[in-house]
Design a protein around this motif. Structure first.
Motif, PDB file in Angstrom:
ATOM      1  N   THR A   2     -22.386   3.635  35.096  1.00 28.58           N
ATOM      2  CA  THR A   2     -23.640   3.138  35.637  1.00 28.58           C
ATOM      3  C   THR A   2     -23.390   2.329  36.899  1.00 28.58           C
ATOM      4  O   THR A   2     -22.500   1.485  36.955  1.00 28.58           O
ATOM      5  CB  THR A   2     -24.349   2.256  34.606  1.00 28.58           C
ATOM      6  OG1 THR A   2     -24.578   3.041  33.439  1.00 28.58           O
ATOM      7  CG2 THR A   2     -25.661   1.761  35.137  1.00 28.58           C
ATOM      8  N   THR A   3     -24.172   2.562  37.908  1.00 33.34           N
ATOM      9  CA  THR A   3     -24.065   1.805  39.151  1.00 33.34           C
ATOM     10  C   THR A   3     -25.421   1.234  39.503  1.00 33.34           C
ATOM     11  O   THR A   3     -26.442   1.616  38.947  1.00 33.34           O
ATOM     12  CB  THR A   3     -23.587   2.720  40.298  1.00 33.34           C
ATOM     13  OG1 THR A   3     -24.619   3.650  40.611  1.00 33.34           O
ATOM     14  CG2 THR A   3     -22.320   3.467  39.923  1.00 33.34           C
ATOM     15  N   THR A   4     -25.411   0.313  40.454  1.00 29.73           N
ATOM     16  CA  THR A   4     -26.675  -0.276  40.889  1.00 29.73           C
ATOM     17  C   THR A   4     -27.529   0.741  41.630  1.00 29.73           C
ATOM     18  O   THR A   4     -28.729   0.550  41.773  1.00 29.73           O
ATOM     19  CB  THR A   4     -26.413  -1.476  41.800  1.00 29.73           C
ATOM     20  OG1 THR A   4     -25.557  -1.061  42.890  1.00 29.73           O
ATOM     21  CG2 THR A   4     -25.722  -2.604  41.043  1.00 29.73           C
ATOM     22  N   THR A   5     -26.934   1.835  42.094  1.00 30.55           N
ATOM     23  CA  THR A   5     -27.706   2.846  42.817  1.00 30.55           C
ATOM     24  C   THR A   5     -28.366   3.846  41.871  1.00 30.55           C
ATOM     25  O   THR A   5     -29.263   4.574  42.275  1.00 30.55           O
ATOM     26  CB  THR A   5     -26.814   3.614  43.815  1.00 30.55           C
ATOM     27  OG1 THR A   5     -25.733   4.228  43.103  1.00 30.55           O
ATOM     28  CG2 THR A   5     -26.245   2.663  44.860  1.00 30.55           C
ATOM     29  N   GLU A   9     -29.282   5.083  34.483  1.00 35.20           N
ATOM     30  CA  GLU A   9     -28.149   5.358  33.603  1.00 35.20           C
ATOM     31  C   GLU A   9     -27.900   4.225  32.621  1.00 35.20           C
ATOM     32  O   GLU A   9     -27.310   4.434  31.561  1.00 35.20           O
ATOM     33  CB  GLU A   9     -26.900   5.642  34.435  1.00 35.20           C
ATOM     34  CG  GLU A   9     -27.005   6.930  35.248  1.00 35.20           C
ATOM     35  CD  GLU A   9     -25.809   7.173  36.148  1.00 35.20           C
ATOM     36  OE1 GLU A   9     -24.998   6.228  36.307  1.00 35.20           O
ATOM     37  OE2 GLU A   9     -25.691   8.279  36.695  1.00 35.20           O
ATOM     38  N   ALA A  10     -28.359   3.025  32.965  1.00 40.26           N
ATOM     39  CA  ALA A  10     -28.156   1.876  32.079  1.00 40.26           C
ATOM     40  C   ALA A  10     -29.010   1.967  30.823  1.00 40.26           C
ATOM     41  O   ALA A  10     -28.799   1.198  29.873  1.00 40.26           O
ATOM     42  CB  ALA A  10     -28.468   0.581  32.828  1.00 40.26           C
ATOM     43  N   ALA A  54     -36.809   9.172  42.236  1.00 36.62           N
ATOM     44  CA  ALA A  54     -36.554   9.043  40.802  1.00 36.62           C
ATOM     45  C   ALA A  54     -35.216   9.676  40.438  1.00 36.62           C
ATOM     46  O   ALA A  54     -34.411   9.088  39.695  1.00 36.62           O
ATOM     47  CB  ALA A  54     -37.682   9.697  40.009  1.00 36.62           C
ATOM     48  N   VAL A  55     -34.962  10.861  40.960  1.00 36.57           N
ATOM     49  CA  VAL A  55     -33.698  11.534  40.679  1.00 36.57           C
ATOM     50  C   VAL A  55     -32.532  10.754  41.276  1.00 36.57           C
ATOM     51  O   VAL A  55     -31.465  10.619  40.646  1.00 36.57           O
ATOM     52  CB  VAL A  55     -33.748  12.983  41.201  1.00 36.57           C
ATOM     53  CG1 VAL A  55     -32.377  13.646  41.103  1.00 36.57           C
ATOM     54  CG2 VAL A  55     -34.782  13.786  40.418  1.00 36.57           C
ATOM     55  N   VAL A 269     -37.723   1.534  37.138  1.00 35.38           N
ATOM     56  CA  VAL A 269     -36.418   2.055  36.732  1.00 35.38           C
ATOM     57  C   VAL A 269     -35.406   0.920  36.568  1.00 35.38           C
ATOM     58  O   VAL A 269     -34.506   0.998  35.716  1.00 35.38           O
ATOM     59  CB  VAL A 269     -35.921   3.118  37.732  1.00 35.38           C
ATOM     60  CG1 VAL A 269     -34.539   3.626  37.339  1.00 35.38           C
ATOM     61  CG2 VAL A 269     -36.892   4.294  37.786  1.00 35.38           C
ATOM     62  N   THR A 270     -35.570  -0.136  37.333  1.00 32.25           N
ATOM     63  CA  THR A 270     -34.669  -1.286  37.197  1.00 32.25           C
ATOM     64  C   THR A 270     -34.761  -1.905  35.807  1.00 32.25           C
ATOM     65  O   THR A 270     -33.840  -2.604  35.364  1.00 32.25           O
ATOM     66  CB  THR A 270     -34.988  -2.340  38.282  1.00 32.25           C
ATOM     67  OG1 THR A 270     -34.858  -1.726  39.565  1.00 32.25           O
ATOM     68  CG2 THR A 270     -34.025  -3.516  38.224  1.00 32.25           C
TER      69      THR A 270
END
Length: 288
Positions: A2-5, A9-10, A54-55, A269-270
């Protein structure tokens, strides 16, 4: 990793039907259409940007329906994202007819469901629909006829998996006599939990639970309310905490918040990166 971008994924993953692995925080496309979920959006280019963003943010599940527009949302998805990334799962639905803005009438005749599936294949630009959901059970048509037609489409290779929307446990069990049901989609959020028995059934049977209208924060977000207090402590928004609560509530939960604006999408999403403590989760649950 998982990345901040790619914050989606988190949220962790879930395998719909055991083989369609998605990040649990997805995107719902209903708000990409015009007012009353009718016609073209006011800003079509922003709608395309929302889908592409979104993707980019790690969303791998997009939920849509033939009735959104009608067909406007499906065509926007194709315009924005086709050819689709291998990891992207697109779920669509059929079972409503539309007579105008805000008007929805169930129709579950087998020939109609087949027609709509064929149209969705064309409008999405795919040879097989990953997840095809019966948008509503039509009370005028036997459940076995409605779900049975979807099972035939599945046997023909036009549908991969079958789901239901706005149903009871008894509905799922009845439909399960005609086909394997891998997902259910009901109204559910922090303030509206009437579908709790269905969620528990879904969890016990490894069925994806896709809550629609996940952000009904209402009085929960008012000044001094439990969401507002917790949000201040997190440096998050009430909406983000409402989504974090859903993700924490069950491992089969796949929230699909929708929006027509990129900025709002990014905020939603965040939420996947927000972690609630046991105490915060319980406080929000009781506060509702």
């Amino acid at each position: 990793m998982t990345t901040t971008t790619r914050p989606a994924e988190a949220s962790g993953t879930f395998a719909i039907g055991g083989d369609l692995v998605v990040n649990r925080l997805g995107f719902g496309s209903m708000q990409l259409t015009g007012e009353g979920v009718w016609g073209e959006p006011r800003d079509p280019e922003e709608a395309v940007r929302v889908l592409r963003r979104a993707v980019e943010l790690g969303v791998t599940l997009i939920d849509t329906a033939d009735s959104y527009g009608p067909f406007v949302a499906e065509r926007l998805i194709k315009k924005a994202l086709h050819p689709y990334p291998d990891e992207l799962v697109i779920a669509t639905k059929a079972g409503f007819t539309r007579q105008g803005p805000g008007e929805w009438r169930p129709l579950g005749r087998p020939e109609y469901l087949r027609q709509q599936a064929e149209l969705s294949l064309r409008h999405l630009g795919v040879e097989r629909i990953d997840l095809f959901q019966l948008h509503r059970i039509d009370p005028a048509v036997p459940v076995a006829d409605q779900v049975g037609e979807l099972a035939l489409l599945q046997q023909e290779g036009k549908i991969r998996h079958i789901g239901l929307s706005e149903v009871s446990v008894e509905d799922v069990e009845e439909a399960g006599k005609s086909a394997r049901i891998v997902s259910v989609q009901n109204l559910y959020n922090l303030a509206h939990r009437d579908a709790e028995p269905l969620l528990e059934y879904a969890e016990a049977n490894d069925i994806a639970f896709i809550p629609w209208f996940p952000l009904a924060t209402g009085s929960l977000a008012k000044e001094g309310g439990p969401l507002a207090e917790a949000a201040a402590g997190h440096g998050a928004t009430p909406s983000q905490l409402a989504l974090a609560w859903l993700l924490r509530r069950s491992p089969v939960m796949l929230p699909i918040p929708g929006t027509s604006k990129v900025a709002h999408l990014e905020d939603n999403v965040t939420a996947a990166t927000v972690t609630l403590t046991d105490e915060q989760f319980e406080a929000l649950s009781k506060g509702a």
